[in-house]
Design a protein around this motif. Structure first.
Motif, PDB file in Angstrom:
ATOM      1  N   TYR A  25      45.476  -9.529  73.325  1.00  0.00           N
ATOM      2  CA  TYR A  25      46.928  -9.385  73.478  1.00  0.00           C
ATOM      3  C   TYR A  25      47.479  -9.116  72.089  1.00  0.00           C
ATOM      4  N   SER A  56      43.078 -15.991  83.864  1.00  0.00           N
ATOM      5  CA  SER A  56      44.083 -15.036  84.363  1.00  0.00           C
ATOM      6  C   SER A  56      43.893 -13.675  83.713  1.00  0.00           C
ATOM      7  N   THR A  57      43.529 -13.682  82.438  1.00  0.00           N
ATOM      8  CA  THR A  57      43.297 -12.423  81.721  1.00  0.00           C
ATOM      9  C   THR A  57      42.187 -11.625  82.396  1.00  0.00           C
ATOM     10  N   ARG A  60      43.576 -10.108  85.511  1.00  0.00           N
ATOM     11  CA  ARG A  60      44.500  -9.016  85.169  1.00  0.00           C
ATOM     12  C   ARG A  60      43.747  -7.766  84.743  1.00  0.00           C
ATOM     13  N   THR A  65      46.506  -4.958  85.888  1.00  0.00           N
ATOM     14  CA  THR A  65      47.859  -5.412  85.541  1.00  0.00           C
ATOM     15  C   THR A  65      47.949  -5.927  84.098  1.00  0.00           C
ATOM     16  N   HIS A  69      51.208  -7.107  80.834  1.00  0.00           N
ATOM     17  CA  HIS A  69      51.303  -8.307  79.992  1.00  0.00           C
ATOM     18  C   HIS A  69      51.002  -7.968  78.537  1.00  0.00           C
ATOM     19  N   ARG A  70      51.057  -6.696  78.203  1.00  0.00           N
ATOM     20  CA  ARG A  70      50.781  -6.216  76.846  1.00  0.00           C
ATOM     21  C   ARG A  70      49.355  -6.521  76.385  1.00  0.00           C
TER      22      ARG A  70
END
Ligand code: ADP
Ligand code: MG
Length: 280
Positions: A25, A56-57, A60, A65, A69-70
């Motif tokens: 990120y 979650s990463t 994603r 997605t 979340h950049r």
């Protein structure tokens, strides 16, 4: 064979393969480093790990997605039934058959239950929408009873069911669930586990991200533990259960306090050293 350290099992028939995935990120935060994971056809794979581990990463990155979340994939690849999906946009990935139920439910609060489900079905081929809707209402009769109600007025458990139901409306091959049991009463956690098993019995593969290891390992055939962005352990759930130490650490439920969590983390490190002696 013992539980292996940071290794991937290879299956001839994998629905999803994640290979050496590194994600960051912004400039600094490396959320995943060299993560590999396989989801065998028709399997439930549990992904366990504490807060900030990168669970979650990982979901994603699979669902595309991450960019919202950049986040950026720096290295590695993700394939669905042998075809690379890591360069695709989220809508295309949903149409390819992968759908994510995000953390914290995120139903469309102002819309009715029926409209939430309809929105989920937009990604499905038109002829698949009616059977998908039938399946969802069969799994979650409560959604049929509440179809005219605004989603924001449902209970937490009902919102979680709507969130899963909405995802199933796209008729996925692979369902990604991000902590579906979070904040739910024990009875509902058990119910969520049963629902995941039922969805899987109907032929959908599932990646189940959970902090509730007891529930997740009951439902899953395979599991991986993430620790600060790396796969610390991976194996079948039988391998997990065969290791007394791992069973106690990861099947034993939740740490009661931060102090206990620290003690357990120390024990986990010790047990990993033991395990790598077995497998090495
Ligand atoms: N949008 C974001 N921007 C910057 N850092 C993030 C973002 N989302 C997550 N992170 C960081 O990435 C790491 C992994 O987070 P996450 O995947 O949410 O873990 P988990 O789901 O296991 O709790 C953490 O250090 C977290 O702070
Ligand atoms: Mg998370």
């Amino acid at each position: 064979m013992g539980v292996s350290c940071g290794c991937v099992e290879r299956h001839d028939h994998a629905v999803l393969t994640v290979t050496d995935l590194t994600v960051r990120y912004g400039r600094a935060v490396h959320a995943l480093q060299g993560v590999s994971l396989e989801v065998p056809d028709g399997a439930v794979v549990a992904v366990l790990g504490g807060n900030g581990a990168g669970k979650s990463t990982l979901l994603r990155a699979i669902s595309g997605t991450l960019r919202l979340h950049r986040g950026t994939i720096d290295a590695g690849e993700i394939t669905l039934q042998g075809r690379r999906i890591d360069q695709l946009d989220p809508a295309t990935i949903v149409r390819s058959g992968v759908v994510q139920v995000p953390e914290g439910r995120q139903v469309f609060a102002q819309m009715t239950v029926a409209d939430n489900l309809r929105a989920g079905g937009l990604a499905a081929a038109p002829e698949r929408r009616a059977p998908a809707r039938e399946r969802v209402l069969d799994l979650f009769p409560v959604l049929a009873q509440r179809r005219g109600q605004r989603a924001g007025l449902l209970s937490g458990g009902e919102q979680q069911m709507l969130s899963i139901g909405r995802a199933l409306m796209s008729d996925p091959k692979l369902l990604l669930l991000d902590e579906p049991s979070l904040g739910l009463a024990p009875r509902l956690v058990t119910r969520i586990g049963e629902i995941v098993a039922e969805i899987n019995d109907q032929g959908t593969a599932v990646v189940l991200v959970e902090q509730n290891a007891t529930m997740a390992l009951r439902v899953a055939g395979h599991a991986a533990v993430l620790e600060v962005g790396r796969v610390a352990l991976a194996g079948t759930t039988e391998q997990f259960a065969d290791s007394d130490e791992i069973a106690r650490l990861y099947l034993g439920g939740h740490a009661e306090s931060e102090e206990q969590a620290r003690v357990e983390a120390d024990r986990a490190a010790t047990s990993r050293r033991t395990l790598s002696r077995w497998s090495g």
